[in-house]
Design a protein around this motif. Structure first.
Motif, PDB file in Angstrom:
ATOM      1  N   ILE A 109      30.266  35.348  35.914  1.00  0.00           N
ATOM      2  CA  ILE A 109      30.236  35.714  37.334  1.00  0.00           C
ATOM      3  C   ILE A 109      31.260  34.902  38.116  1.00  0.00           C
ATOM      4  CG2 ILE A 109      28.837  35.577  39.437  1.00  0.00           C
ATOM      5  CD1 ILE A 109      26.409  36.310  37.723  1.00  0.00           C
ATOM      6  N   LEU A 110      31.294  33.596  37.878  1.00  0.00           N
ATOM      7  CA  LEU A 110      32.247  32.741  38.580  1.00  0.00           C
ATOM      8  C   LEU A 110      33.683  33.052  38.189  1.00  0.00           C
ATOM      9  CD1 LEU A 110      30.355  29.323  38.414  1.00  0.00           C
ATOM     10  CD2 LEU A 110      30.705  30.752  40.424  1.00  0.00           C
ATOM     11  N   ALA A 111      33.911  33.347  36.896  1.00  0.00           N
ATOM     12  CA  ALA A 111      35.269  33.648  36.438  1.00  0.00           C
ATOM     13  C   ALA A 111      35.806  34.911  37.097  1.00  0.00           C
ATOM     14  CB  ALA A 111      35.286  33.789  34.921  1.00  0.00           C
ATOM     15  N   PHE A 112      34.994  35.949  37.150  1.00  0.00           N
ATOM     16  CA  PHE A 112      35.469  37.195  37.749  1.00  0.00           C
ATOM     17  C   PHE A 112      35.504  37.115  39.276  1.00  0.00           C
ATOM     18  CE2 PHE A 112      34.199  38.824  33.530  1.00  0.00           C
ATOM     19  CZ  PHE A 112      35.405  39.424  33.184  1.00  0.00           C
ATOM     20  N   ALA A 113      34.646  36.288  39.860  1.00  0.00           N
ATOM     21  CA  ALA A 113      34.743  36.057  41.303  1.00  0.00           C
ATOM     22  C   ALA A 113      36.043  35.322  41.625  1.00  0.00           C
ATOM     23  CB  ALA A 113      33.541  35.247  41.789  1.00  0.00           C
ATOM     24  N   GLY A 114      36.395  34.347  40.812  1.00  0.00           N
ATOM     25  CA  GLY A 114      37.663  33.652  41.004  1.00  0.00           C
ATOM     26  C   GLY A 114      38.852  34.573  40.816  1.00  0.00           C
ATOM     27  N   THR A 115      38.760  35.477  39.837  1.00  0.00           N
ATOM     28  CA  THR A 115      39.824  36.457  39.619  1.00  0.00           C
ATOM     29  C   THR A 115      40.008  37.351  40.835  1.00  0.00           C
ATOM     30  OG1 THR A 115      39.387  36.483  37.227  1.00  0.00           O
ATOM     31  CG2 THR A 115      40.582  38.369  38.147  1.00  0.00           C
ATOM     32  N   LEU A 116      38.886  37.821  41.383  1.00  0.00           N
ATOM     33  CA  LEU A 116      38.935  38.716  42.541  1.00  0.00           C
ATOM     34  C   LEU A 116      39.526  38.009  43.760  1.00  0.00           C
ATOM     35  CD1 LEU A 116      38.228  41.440  43.809  1.00  0.00           C
ATOM     36  CD2 LEU A 116      35.940  40.538  44.290  1.00  0.00           C
ATOM     37  N   SER A 120      52.256  45.002  38.949  1.00  0.00           N
ATOM     38  CA  SER A 120      50.804  45.055  39.165  1.00  0.00           C
ATOM     39  C   SER A 120      50.014  44.598  37.945  1.00  0.00           C
ATOM     40  CB  SER A 120      50.376  46.487  39.542  1.00  0.00           C
ATOM     41  OG  SER A 120      50.972  46.872  40.759  1.00  0.00           O
ATOM     42  N   SER A 121      50.416  45.020  36.756  1.00  0.00           N
ATOM     43  CA  SER A 121      49.682  44.614  35.558  1.00  0.00           C
ATOM     44  C   SER A 121      49.773  43.101  35.354  1.00  0.00           C
ATOM     45  CB  SER A 121      50.217  45.344  34.322  1.00  0.00           C
ATOM     46  OG  SER A 121      51.580  44.992  34.077  1.00  0.00           O
ATOM     47  N   SER A 122      50.928  42.520  35.662  1.00  0.00           N
ATOM     48  CA  SER A 122      51.074  41.066  35.547  1.00  0.00           C
ATOM     49  C   SER A 122      50.263  40.348  36.620  1.00  0.00           C
ATOM     50  CB  SER A 122      52.547  40.670  35.650  1.00  0.00           C
ATOM     51  OG  SER A 122      53.305  41.252  34.610  1.00  0.00           O
ATOM     52  N   LYS A 123      50.130  40.962  37.795  1.00  0.00           N
ATOM     53  CA  LYS A 123      49.290  40.392  38.844  1.00  0.00           C
ATOM     54  C   LYS A 123      47.838  40.304  38.379  1.00  0.00           C
ATOM     55  CE  LYS A 123      52.066  41.950  42.795  1.00  0.00           C
ATOM     56  NZ  LYS A 123      52.093  42.780  44.026  1.00  0.00           N
ATOM     57  N   ILE A 124      47.375  41.377  37.756  1.00  0.00           N
ATOM     58  CA  ILE A 124      45.993  41.388  37.241  1.00  0.00           C
ATOM     59  C   ILE A 124      45.825  40.337  36.152  1.00  0.00           C
ATOM     60  CG2 ILE A 124      44.275  42.788  36.032  1.00  0.00           C
ATOM     61  CD1 ILE A 124      45.462  45.256  37.420  1.00  0.00           C
ATOM     62  N   LEU A 125      46.804  40.260  35.256  1.00  0.00           N
ATOM     63  CA  LEU A 125      46.743  39.302  34.154  1.00  0.00           C
ATOM     64  C   LEU A 125      46.678  37.865  34.670  1.00  0.00           C
ATOM     65  CD1 LEU A 125      46.949  38.564  31.126  1.00  0.00           C
ATOM     66  CD2 LEU A 125      49.438  38.714  31.362  1.00  0.00           C
ATOM     67  N   ASN A 126      47.527  37.518  35.627  1.00  0.00           N
ATOM     68  CA  ASN A 126      47.563  36.155  36.135  1.00  0.00           C
ATOM     69  C   ASN A 126      46.386  35.848  37.045  1.00  0.00           C
ATOM     70  OD1 ASN A 126      50.326  34.621  35.450  1.00  0.00           O
ATOM     71  ND2 ASN A 126      50.721  36.814  35.563  1.00  0.00           N
ATOM     72  N   SER A 127      45.851  36.856  37.713  1.00  0.00           N
ATOM     73  CA  SER A 127      44.618  36.650  38.483  1.00  0.00           C
ATOM     74  C   SER A 127      43.461  36.348  37.548  1.00  0.00           C
ATOM     75  CB  SER A 127      44.309  37.895  39.325  1.00  0.00           C
ATOM     76  OG  SER A 127      45.319  38.137  40.273  1.00  0.00           O
TER      77      SER A 127
END
Length: 484
Positions: free
Chosen positions: A275-282, A300-307
Protein backbone atom coordinates in the motif's frame (compact mmCIF):
# COMPACT_ATOMS: atom_id res chain seq x y z
CA UNK A 1 19.93 -30.29 59.40
CA UNK A 2 22.14 -31.76 56.71
CA UNK A 3 24.58 -29.32 55.11
CA UNK A 4 23.99 -28.18 51.58
CA UNK A 5 26.36 -30.12 49.31
CA UNK A 6 26.99 -26.95 47.27
CA UNK A 7 28.21 -25.16 50.41
CA UNK A 8 30.77 -27.80 51.35
CA UNK A 9 34.22 -26.51 50.48
CA UNK A 10 36.09 -28.79 48.16
CA UNK A 11 39.78 -29.09 49.06
CA UNK A 12 42.11 -28.07 46.26
CA UNK A 13 43.51 -30.88 44.17
CA UNK A 14 47.17 -31.56 44.86
CA UNK A 15 49.53 -30.29 42.24
CA UNK A 16 51.59 -33.12 40.81
CA UNK A 17 55.03 -31.97 39.75
CA UNK A 18 56.76 -33.86 36.96
CA UNK A 19 59.70 -35.98 37.91
CA UNK A 20 63.14 -34.56 37.14
CA UNK A 21 64.04 -35.29 33.54
CA UNK A 22 60.47 -36.18 32.61
CA UNK A 23 58.91 -34.51 29.57
CA UNK A 24 55.36 -34.93 30.92
CA UNK A 25 53.54 -31.65 31.59
CA UNK A 26 50.49 -31.73 33.87
CA UNK A 27 47.24 -30.73 32.17
CA UNK A 28 46.13 -27.32 33.49
CA UNK A 29 42.74 -27.38 35.19
CA UNK A 30 41.82 -23.84 33.97
CA UNK A 31 42.64 -22.98 30.34
CA UNK A 32 44.68 -19.79 30.18
CA UNK A 33 45.29 -19.30 26.47
CA UNK A 34 44.19 -15.88 25.10
CA UNK A 35 41.75 -17.45 22.62
CA UNK A 36 40.14 -19.54 25.35
CA UNK A 37 39.65 -16.48 27.53
CA UNK A 38 38.09 -14.60 24.62
CA UNK A 39 35.87 -17.57 23.82
CA UNK A 40 34.66 -17.84 27.42
CA UNK A 41 33.98 -14.09 27.57
CA UNK A 42 32.07 -14.13 24.27
CA UNK A 43 30.06 -17.14 25.41
CA UNK A 44 29.00 -15.31 28.58
CA UNK A 45 28.11 -12.17 26.61
CA UNK A 46 26.09 -14.20 24.11
CA UNK A 47 24.16 -15.84 26.93
CA UNK A 48 23.62 -12.94 29.32
CA UNK A 49 24.02 -9.72 27.26
CA UNK A 50 23.14 -10.44 23.62
CA UNK A 51 22.15 -6.83 22.88
CA UNK A 52 25.55 -5.59 24.04
CA UNK A 53 27.23 -8.33 22.03
CA UNK A 54 25.25 -7.38 18.94
CA UNK A 55 26.25 -3.73 19.17
CA UNK A 56 29.86 -4.66 19.92
CA UNK A 57 29.97 -7.07 17.00
CA UNK A 58 28.51 -4.49 14.64
CA UNK A 59 30.97 -1.83 15.84
CA UNK A 60 33.86 -4.30 15.43
CA UNK A 61 32.87 -5.03 11.82
CA UNK A 62 32.74 -1.30 11.12
CA UNK A 63 36.19 -0.89 12.69
CA UNK A 64 37.64 -3.70 10.55
CA UNK A 65 36.03 -2.28 7.39
CA UNK A 66 37.40 1.18 8.22
CA UNK A 67 40.89 -0.23 8.73
CA UNK A 68 40.79 -2.06 5.39
CA UNK A 69 39.54 1.02 3.55
CA UNK A 70 42.34 3.04 5.15
CA UNK A 71 44.96 0.98 3.34
CA UNK A 72 46.65 2.96 0.54
CA UNK A 73 45.74 0.44 -2.17
CA UNK A 74 42.04 0.63 -1.19
CA UNK A 75 41.75 3.94 -3.01
CA UNK A 76 42.20 4.37 -6.75
CA UNK A 77 44.95 6.93 -6.20
CA UNK A 78 47.01 4.53 -4.02
CA UNK A 79 46.95 7.14 -1.26
CA UNK A 80 45.46 6.73 2.19
CA UNK A 81 41.95 8.18 2.22
CA UNK A 82 40.96 10.76 4.90
CA UNK A 83 39.73 9.07 8.06
CA UNK A 84 36.30 10.72 8.01
CA UNK A 85 35.67 9.42 4.47
CA UNK A 86 36.78 5.87 5.26
CA UNK A 87 34.73 5.78 8.47
CA UNK A 88 31.69 7.29 6.74
CA UNK A 89 31.92 4.75 3.90
CA UNK A 90 32.43 1.84 6.30
CA UNK A 91 29.43 2.79 8.44
CA UNK A 92 27.30 3.41 5.36
CA UNK A 93 28.25 0.00 3.93
CA UNK A 94 27.84 -2.07 7.09
CA UNK A 95 24.62 -0.22 7.97
CA UNK A 96 23.48 -0.79 4.34
CA UNK A 97 22.69 2.91 3.89
CA UNK A 98 24.31 4.12 0.68
CA UNK A 99 25.12 7.71 1.64
CA UNK A 100 28.65 8.54 0.47
CA UNK A 101 31.10 11.41 0.79
CA UNK A 102 33.16 10.20 -2.20
CA UNK A 103 32.19 8.54 -5.48
CA UNK A 104 32.26 4.77 -5.02
CA UNK A 105 32.95 4.03 -8.70
CA UNK A 106 35.97 6.30 -9.11
CA UNK A 107 37.43 6.93 -5.65
CA UNK A 108 37.90 3.33 -4.50
CA UNK A 109 40.02 0.65 -6.16
CA UNK A 110 38.81 -2.86 -6.90
CA UNK A 111 40.03 -3.92 -3.46
CA UNK A 112 38.18 -1.04 -1.81
CA UNK A 113 34.99 -1.88 -3.66
CA UNK A 114 35.32 -5.52 -2.59
CA UNK A 115 35.66 -4.42 1.05
CA UNK A 116 32.53 -2.30 0.68
CA UNK A 117 30.63 -5.23 -0.86
CA UNK A 118 31.71 -7.55 1.97
CA UNK A 119 30.62 -4.97 4.53
CA UNK A 120 27.21 -4.75 2.86
CA UNK A 121 26.78 -8.54 2.91
CA UNK A 122 27.64 -8.83 6.59
CA UNK A 123 25.59 -5.78 7.56
CA UNK A 124 22.61 -7.02 5.59
CA UNK A 125 22.32 -10.08 7.79
CA UNK A 126 21.12 -7.84 10.59
CA UNK A 127 22.36 -6.99 14.04
CA UNK A 128 20.59 -9.60 16.14
CA UNK A 129 20.92 -12.30 13.48
CA UNK A 130 24.64 -11.60 13.32
CA UNK A 131 24.91 -11.78 17.11
CA UNK A 132 23.04 -15.09 17.11
CA UNK A 133 25.43 -16.52 14.52
CA UNK A 134 28.42 -15.44 16.61
CA UNK A 135 26.93 -16.82 19.81
CA UNK A 136 26.04 -20.11 18.12
CA UNK A 137 29.57 -20.45 16.77
CA UNK A 138 31.16 -19.65 20.12
CA UNK A 139 29.00 -21.55 22.60
CA UNK A 140 27.73 -24.23 20.18
CA UNK A 141 24.21 -23.54 21.42
CA UNK A 142 21.96 -20.56 22.01
CA UNK A 143 21.06 -19.51 25.54
CA UNK A 144 17.47 -18.81 26.57
CA UNK A 145 17.91 -15.04 26.74
CA UNK A 146 19.66 -14.97 23.40
CA UNK A 147 16.93 -17.08 21.80
CA UNK A 148 14.30 -14.70 23.16
CA UNK A 149 16.11 -11.69 21.73
CA UNK A 150 16.68 -13.36 18.39
CA UNK A 151 13.03 -14.43 18.33
CA UNK A 152 11.97 -10.83 19.00
CA UNK A 153 14.18 -9.56 16.18
CA UNK A 154 13.40 -12.22 13.58
CA UNK A 155 9.72 -12.68 14.48
CA UNK A 156 9.97 -16.47 14.29
CA UNK A 157 7.12 -18.60 15.56
CA UNK A 158 9.14 -20.44 18.20
CA UNK A 159 12.56 -20.21 19.80
CA UNK A 160 13.50 -23.65 18.54
CA UNK A 161 13.56 -22.31 14.96
CA UNK A 162 16.46 -19.91 15.52
CA UNK A 163 19.24 -22.28 14.40
CA UNK A 164 17.24 -23.14 11.29
CA UNK A 165 16.58 -19.46 10.70
CA UNK A 166 20.27 -18.60 10.73
CA UNK A 167 20.93 -21.10 7.96
CA UNK A 168 17.89 -19.87 6.04
CA UNK A 169 19.05 -16.24 6.28
CA UNK A 170 22.42 -17.05 4.72
CA UNK A 171 20.91 -19.37 2.10
CA UNK A 172 18.23 -16.83 1.14
CA UNK A 173 20.73 -13.99 0.87
CA UNK A 174 23.15 -15.93 -1.30
CA UNK A 175 20.39 -17.34 -3.52
CA UNK A 176 18.76 -13.97 -4.17
CA UNK A 177 22.10 -12.29 -4.82
CA UNK A 178 23.09 -15.01 -7.30
CA UNK A 179 19.74 -14.70 -9.11
CA UNK A 180 20.06 -10.93 -9.36
CA UNK A 181 23.66 -11.22 -10.56
CA UNK A 182 22.52 -13.66 -13.26
CA UNK A 183 19.97 -11.09 -14.44
CA UNK A 184 22.38 -8.14 -14.41
CA UNK A 185 25.32 -9.94 -16.02
CA UNK A 186 23.96 -10.17 -19.62
CA UNK A 187 22.80 -6.55 -19.38
CA UNK A 188 26.32 -5.35 -18.59
CA UNK A 189 27.68 -7.53 -21.38
CA UNK A 190 25.20 -5.97 -23.80
CA UNK A 191 26.43 -2.55 -22.70
CA UNK A 192 29.92 -3.45 -23.96
CA UNK A 193 31.66 -4.36 -20.69
CA UNK A 194 34.41 -6.99 -20.67
CA UNK A 195 33.28 -10.36 -19.20
CA UNK A 196 35.35 -9.93 -16.03
CA UNK A 197 34.12 -6.38 -15.51
CA UNK A 198 30.53 -7.43 -16.24
CA UNK A 199 30.71 -10.21 -13.65
CA UNK A 200 32.05 -7.86 -10.98
CA UNK A 201 29.49 -5.13 -11.74
CA UNK A 202 26.67 -7.68 -11.72
CA UNK A 203 27.77 -9.18 -8.38
CA UNK A 204 28.23 -5.78 -6.75
CA UNK A 205 24.88 -4.54 -8.06
CA UNK A 206 23.13 -7.71 -6.85
CA UNK A 207 24.62 -7.35 -3.36
CA UNK A 208 23.70 -3.67 -3.19
CA UNK A 209 20.13 -4.18 -4.44
CA UNK A 210 19.11 -7.17 -2.30
CA UNK A 211 20.64 -5.67 0.83
CA UNK A 212 18.99 -2.32 0.07
CA UNK A 213 22.43 -0.72 0.36
CA UNK A 214 22.23 1.95 -2.35
CA UNK A 215 25.89 1.69 -3.43
CA UNK A 216 26.66 1.63 -7.13
CA UNK A 217 29.93 1.33 -9.06
CA UNK A 218 28.69 2.31 -12.52
CA UNK A 219 30.72 5.33 -13.71
CA UNK A 220 27.69 7.60 -14.25
CA UNK A 221 25.33 5.92 -11.82
CA UNK A 222 21.82 4.99 -12.92
CA UNK A 223 21.12 8.27 -14.73
CA UNK A 224 21.94 6.79 -18.19
CA UNK A 225 19.48 3.96 -17.47
CA UNK A 226 16.44 6.12 -16.72
CA UNK A 227 14.50 4.31 -19.50
CA UNK A 228 16.19 0.91 -19.08
CA UNK A 229 13.53 -1.58 -17.96
CA UNK A 230 16.09 -4.42 -17.91
CA UNK A 231 18.08 -2.52 -15.29
CA UNK A 232 15.37 -0.88 -13.18
CA UNK A 233 12.80 -3.69 -12.91
CA UNK A 234 15.26 -6.12 -11.23
CA UNK A 235 16.21 -3.29 -8.85
CA UNK A 236 12.54 -2.86 -7.90
CA UNK A 237 11.98 -6.59 -7.39
CA UNK A 238 15.26 -7.12 -5.52
CA UNK A 239 14.52 -4.16 -3.25
CA UNK A 240 11.04 -5.51 -2.55
CA UNK A 241 12.22 -9.00 -1.59
CA UNK A 242 15.12 -7.72 0.50
CA UNK A 243 12.88 -5.29 2.38
CA UNK A 244 10.21 -7.87 3.27
CA UNK A 245 12.33 -9.59 5.88
CA UNK A 246 13.55 -13.15 6.27
CA UNK A 247 10.64 -14.33 8.49
CA UNK A 248 8.17 -13.22 5.82
CA UNK A 249 10.16 -14.92 3.05
CA UNK A 250 10.35 -18.14 5.08
CA UNK A 251 6.66 -18.06 5.96
CA UNK A 252 5.61 -17.51 2.33
CA UNK A 253 8.00 -20.18 1.06
CA UNK A 254 6.65 -22.66 3.59
CA UNK A 255 2.94 -21.95 3.04
CA UNK A 256 2.76 -20.37 -0.39
CA UNK A 257 -0.25 -22.50 -1.34
CA UNK A 258 -2.29 -21.43 1.69
CA UNK A 259 -2.05 -17.64 2.14
CA UNK A 260 -4.81 -17.71 4.75
CA UNK A 261 -2.42 -19.62 7.03
CA UNK A 262 0.27 -16.96 6.82
CA UNK A 263 1.22 -15.36 10.11
CA UNK A 264 -0.21 -11.99 11.11
CA UNK A 265 3.26 -10.51 10.78
CA UNK A 266 3.49 -11.68 7.16
CA UNK A 267 0.05 -10.35 6.26
CA UNK A 268 0.66 -6.98 7.90
CA UNK A 269 4.09 -6.61 6.31
CA UNK A 270 2.94 -7.47 2.79
CA UNK A 271 -0.25 -5.41 2.82
CA UNK A 272 1.25 -2.33 4.46
CA UNK A 273 4.42 -2.41 2.37
CA UNK A 274 2.54 -2.69 -0.93
CA UNK A 275 0.00 0.00 0.00
CA UNK A 276 2.77 2.43 0.93
CA UNK A 277 4.84 1.55 -2.15
CA UNK A 278 2.00 2.19 -4.57
CA UNK A 279 0.92 5.31 -2.68
CA UNK A 280 4.47 6.61 -3.04
CA UNK A 281 4.41 5.74 -6.73
CA UNK A 282 1.15 7.63 -7.23
CA UNK A 283 2.33 10.73 -5.37
CA UNK A 284 5.63 10.76 -7.25
CA UNK A 285 3.85 10.57 -10.60
CA UNK A 286 1.33 13.28 -9.72
CA UNK A 287 3.90 15.70 -8.32
CA UNK A 288 6.85 15.15 -10.69
CA UNK A 289 5.10 14.28 -13.97
CA UNK A 290 5.79 17.69 -15.56
CA UNK A 291 9.00 18.56 -13.68
CA UNK A 292 11.62 18.93 -16.46
CA UNK A 293 14.45 18.16 -14.02
CA UNK A 294 13.01 14.75 -13.05
CA UNK A 295 10.17 13.02 -14.93
CA UNK A 296 9.17 15.78 -17.34
CA UNK A 297 11.93 15.10 -19.84
CA UNK A 298 11.28 11.37 -20.46
CA UNK A 299 8.52 9.39 -22.20
CA UNK A 300 5.37 8.20 -20.44
CA UNK A 301 6.43 4.58 -19.96
CA UNK A 302 9.72 5.73 -18.41
CA UNK A 303 7.78 8.11 -16.15
CA UNK A 304 5.73 5.19 -14.86
CA UNK A 305 8.85 3.06 -14.42
CA UNK A 306 10.72 5.72 -12.42
CA UNK A 307 7.65 6.58 -10.36
CA UNK A 308 7.39 2.92 -9.45
CA UNK A 309 11.10 2.83 -8.60
CA UNK A 310 10.65 5.91 -6.39
CA UNK A 311 7.80 4.19 -4.55
CA UNK A 312 10.06 1.27 -3.68
CA UNK A 313 13.50 2.86 -3.35
CA UNK A 314 12.35 5.22 -0.60
CA UNK A 315 11.68 2.15 1.54
CA UNK A 316 15.44 1.57 1.93
CA UNK A 317 17.36 0.87 -1.28
CA UNK A 318 18.05 4.49 -2.23
CA UNK A 319 18.83 3.61 -5.86
CA UNK A 320 17.37 6.21 -8.21
CA UNK A 321 17.79 7.05 -11.88
CA UNK A 322 16.59 10.64 -11.38
CA UNK A 323 18.24 13.38 -9.35
CA UNK A 324 16.73 13.42 -5.85
CA UNK A 325 18.01 16.95 -5.35
CA UNK A 326 15.78 18.19 -8.21
CA UNK A 327 12.53 16.87 -6.72
CA UNK A 328 9.82 19.27 -5.64
CA UNK A 329 9.59 19.93 -1.86
CA UNK A 330 6.30 18.02 -1.81
CA UNK A 331 8.05 14.93 -3.15
CA UNK A 332 10.80 15.33 -0.56
CA UNK A 333 8.23 15.39 2.21
CA UNK A 334 6.40 12.30 0.89
CA UNK A 335 9.69 10.43 0.63
CA UNK A 336 10.64 11.58 4.14
CA UNK A 337 7.52 9.81 5.41
CA UNK A 338 8.17 6.65 3.37
CA UNK A 339 11.83 6.52 4.44
CA UNK A 340 10.92 6.98 8.11
CA UNK A 341 8.49 4.05 7.96
CA UNK A 342 10.98 1.82 6.14
CA UNK A 343 10.54 -1.86 5.36
CA UNK A 344 9.85 -5.14 7.13
CA UNK A 345 11.25 -6.29 10.45
CA UNK A 346 14.39 -8.44 10.38
CA UNK A 347 15.04 -7.31 6.82
CA UNK A 348 17.77 -5.37 5.06
CA UNK A 349 15.55 -2.28 5.21
CA UNK A 350 15.68 0.46 7.82
CA UNK A 351 13.18 2.84 9.39
CA UNK A 352 10.80 2.11 12.24
CA UNK A 353 9.36 -0.75 10.13
CA UNK A 354 6.01 -1.17 8.38
CA UNK A 355 4.50 -3.35 11.10
CA UNK A 356 5.18 -0.60 13.65
CA UNK A 357 3.34 1.87 11.42
CA UNK A 358 0.51 -0.59 10.78
CA UNK A 359 -0.05 -1.20 14.50
CA UNK A 360 -0.17 2.54 15.19
CA UNK A 361 -2.74 3.05 12.41
CA UNK A 362 -4.82 0.11 13.67
CA UNK A 363 -4.73 1.56 17.20
CA UNK A 364 -6.03 4.91 15.92
CA UNK A 365 -8.78 3.21 13.92
CA UNK A 366 -9.83 1.08 16.90
CA UNK A 367 -9.92 4.14 19.15
CA UNK A 368 -11.94 6.11 16.59
CA UNK A 369 -14.47 3.28 16.36
CA UNK A 370 -14.64 2.83 20.09
CA UNK A 371 -13.43 -0.78 19.87
CA UNK A 372 -12.05 -2.33 23.01
CA UNK A 373 -9.50 -4.46 21.16
CA UNK A 374 -7.23 -3.87 18.16
CA UNK A 375 -8.17 -6.55 15.65
CA UNK A 376 -7.05 -7.34 12.12
CA UNK A 377 -7.03 -10.43 9.90
CA UNK A 378 -9.00 -12.32 12.54
CA UNK A 379 -6.40 -11.73 15.24
CA UNK A 380 -6.18 -9.44 18.28
CA UNK A 381 -3.07 -7.29 18.68
CA UNK A 382 -1.92 -7.19 22.33
CA UNK A 383 -1.56 -3.85 24.13
CA UNK A 384 2.14 -4.55 24.70
CA UNK A 385 2.72 -4.43 20.92
CA UNK A 386 1.10 -0.98 20.78
CA UNK A 387 3.29 0.31 23.62
CA UNK A 388 6.37 -1.08 21.90
CA UNK A 389 5.39 0.52 18.58
CA UNK A 390 4.89 3.89 20.28
CA UNK A 391 8.25 3.63 22.07
CA UNK A 392 10.20 2.69 18.92
CA UNK A 393 8.54 5.42 16.85
CA UNK A 394 9.03 8.18 19.39
CA UNK A 395 12.68 7.25 19.97
CA UNK A 396 13.29 7.27 16.23
CA UNK A 397 11.61 10.65 15.83
CA UNK A 398 13.60 12.01 18.77
CA UNK A 399 16.91 10.95 17.19
CA UNK A 400 15.95 12.51 13.86
CA UNK A 401 14.77 15.75 15.51
CA UNK A 402 17.97 16.12 17.53
CA UNK A 403 20.11 15.46 14.45
CA UNK A 404 18.16 17.99 12.38
CA UNK A 405 18.76 20.69 15.00
CA UNK A 406 22.48 19.87 15.07
CA UNK A 407 22.87 19.87 11.28
CA UNK A 408 20.93 23.12 10.91
CA UNK A 409 23.37 24.65 13.37
CA UNK A 410 26.43 23.28 11.55
CA UNK A 411 25.44 23.86 7.91
CA UNK A 412 23.90 26.65 5.80
CA UNK A 413 21.31 24.40 4.14
CA UNK A 414 17.52 24.68 4.40
CA UNK A 415 15.27 22.58 6.62
CA UNK A 416 13.91 20.69 3.60
CA UNK A 417 17.39 19.56 2.53
CA UNK A 418 18.63 18.76 6.04
CA UNK A 419 15.49 16.82 6.95
CA UNK A 420 15.81 14.73 3.78
CA UNK A 421 19.46 13.86 4.44
CA UNK A 422 18.80 13.15 8.13
CA UNK A 423 15.83 10.86 7.58
CA UNK A 424 17.74 9.09 4.80
CA UNK A 425 20.63 8.44 7.19
CA UNK A 426 18.47 7.26 10.09
CA UNK A 427 16.33 5.03 7.87
CA UNK A 428 19.48 3.69 6.13
CA UNK A 429 18.06 4.58 2.72
CA UNK A 430 20.87 6.45 1.00
CA UNK A 431 18.86 8.92 -1.06
CA UNK A 432 20.60 12.28 -1.11
CA UNK A 433 20.07 15.75 -2.47
CA UNK A 434 23.81 15.83 -3.20
CA UNK A 435 24.99 17.86 -0.21
CA UNK A 436 26.54 15.01 1.80
CA UNK A 437 30.06 15.29 0.26
CA UNK A 438 30.06 19.05 0.99
CA UNK A 439 29.08 18.79 4.64
CA UNK A 440 31.62 19.94 7.24
CA UNK A 441 33.49 17.20 9.07
CA UNK A 442 31.46 17.59 12.28
CA UNK A 443 28.20 17.22 10.34
CA UNK A 444 29.52 14.05 8.70
CA UNK A 445 30.17 12.58 12.14
CA UNK A 446 26.59 13.41 13.12
CA UNK A 447 25.34 11.39 10.13
CA UNK A 448 27.74 8.55 11.01
CA UNK A 449 26.24 8.27 14.50
CA UNK A 450 22.74 8.54 13.06
CA UNK A 451 23.32 5.74 10.53
CA UNK A 452 24.65 3.45 13.26
CA UNK A 453 21.80 4.30 15.61
CA UNK A 454 19.22 3.93 12.86
CA UNK A 455 20.46 0.49 11.88
CA UNK A 456 21.01 -0.91 15.37
CA UNK A 457 18.82 1.20 17.60
CA UNK A 458 15.27 0.20 16.76
CA UNK A 459 16.05 -3.53 16.75
CA UNK A 460 18.05 -3.69 19.95
CA UNK A 461 15.78 -1.23 21.76
CA UNK A 462 12.68 -3.17 20.73
CA UNK A 463 14.23 -6.45 21.86
CA UNK A 464 15.45 -4.95 25.14
CA UNK A 465 12.09 -3.37 25.94
CA UNK A 466 10.24 -6.57 25.10
CA UNK A 467 12.31 -8.46 27.67
CA UNK A 468 11.93 -5.81 30.37
CA UNK A 469 8.26 -6.54 30.95
CA UNK A 470 7.81 -7.40 34.62
CA UNK A 471 4.88 -8.47 36.73
CA UNK A 472 3.94 -6.46 39.81
CA UNK A 473 1.90 -7.61 42.76
CA UNK A 474 0.73 -4.10 43.66
CA UNK A 475 -0.81 -1.87 40.99
CA UNK A 476 -1.55 1.82 41.41
CA UNK A 477 -5.14 3.14 41.27
CA UNK A 478 -6.28 3.95 37.73
CA UNK A 479 -7.07 7.54 36.75
CA UNK A 480 -7.77 8.86 33.25
CA UNK A 481 -5.97 12.11 32.28
CA UNK A 482 -7.49 14.49 29.75
CA UNK A 483 -6.27 13.68 26.21
CA UNK A 484 -6.56 16.18 23.35
Amino acid sequence: MLPNPDEIATPPSPVVKPAPGSSHTPHPQVPTTPWTRVRVWLSRQARYAPSRLALGTFASIIAITTALLSLPFASASDKEAPFVDTLFTAVSAVCVTGLTTVDTATYWSGFGQAVIALGIVVGGLGVMTLASILGFAVSRHLGLTQRMLATQETKTESMGQISTLLKAVIFTSLTMELLLAAVFFPRFLAMGAEPGTAIWQAVFMAISVFNNAGFIILPNGLAPHVSDWWMLVPIILGTFVGALGFPVIMNIAKRWRTPRKWTLHTKLTLSTYLILAFAGTLFMALIEWHNPATLGGIDSSSKILNSLLAGFNARSSGLSAIDAGSLHPQSHFVQDILMMIGGGSASTAGGVKVTTFAILVLAVVAEARGDRDIETYGRRVPASAVRLAVAVSLMGLAMVAASVVLLLSLTPYSLDTILFETVSAFATVGLSTGVTPDLPTTAKYVLIVLMFAGRTGSMTVAAALALRERSRVIRMPKEQPIIG
